[in-house]
Design an enzyme around this catalytic site. Sequence first.
Site, short mmCIF file in Angstrom:
data_model
loop_
_atom_site.label_atom_id
_atom_site.label_comp_id
_atom_site.label_asym_id
_atom_site.label_seq_id
_atom_site.Cartn_x
_atom_site.Cartn_y
_atom_site.Cartn_z
N SER A 1 0.94 -1.21 0.22
CA SER A 1 -0.07 0.06 0.18
C SER A 1 0.99 1.10 -0.28
CB SER A 1 -0.86 0.01 1.20
OG SER A 1 -1.97 0.85 1.06
N ASN A 2 0.28 2.35 0.33
CA ASN A 2 1.08 3.55 0.51
C ASN A 2 0.68 4.54 1.44
OD1 ASN A 2 -1.04 5.41 -0.64
ND2 ASN A 2 -0.82 4.07 -2.43
#
Length: 209
Positions: free
Chosen positions: A21-22
């Site tokens: 993810s980020n």
Amino acid sequence: MRFLITAGPTREPIDPVRYLSNRSSGKMGYALAKAARNAGHEVTLISGPVSIPAPESTDLVRVETAVEMFDAVKIRINEADVAIFCAAVADYRIKEISAEKIKKNDEEVTLTLMQNPDILGSARSEFGFTGRLVGFAAETENVEANARGKLERKGCDFVVANDVSRRDIGFDRDANEVILFAADGSTMRLDRASKDEIAKAIIQHILTR
Ligand code: CTP
């Protein structure tokens, strides 16, 4: 008017317990949803996993992966007059998701990634969206050239650019500072302010120009 807004990160599963993810918090997208609703508009918010509460009186669609976000946008975008793509969509997903939890048997593990669909880039070409289209550009250098390139390539009316190399604004911060690039060649700078204030100014600007 009817708004469709994407927000937050996407999560790309690796195995049943892990994902890629980020750092997107969803704050900017949720602030935009709130600002549009406060200005009297109908809002559909398509959101990746975030830990902030849903804004009141918006139609919230929760998704996890980029492919799920793509599908959710595809079936709803043509009901909207304005579409704002604020989500930090993962550019890649894991090619083969492991059905079982990956064990630490090996010294090295190789994950093969494959490109995710470009949701904003599909709005005009694949979904046939004819409304007002707004993209975001998270840049670390050559902000204007990169944002203008994105604006043209993806058929946007506006691109909202922010400099993600700065620690005091943007990703997971409460404040932002952005430049709006319009397809008519004009630019507008919104100086550092809370994401709520920036969101309100963005909504006003894209509706009045
Ligand atoms: N976006 C999207 N779907 C993707 C990737 C990005 O809808 N799979 C949207 C984001 O919500 C944002 C804009 O596209 O509005 C950001 O694009 P970005 O990924 O930065 O642009 P690219 O043209 O792919 O350029 P870069 O090489 O900088 O990644």
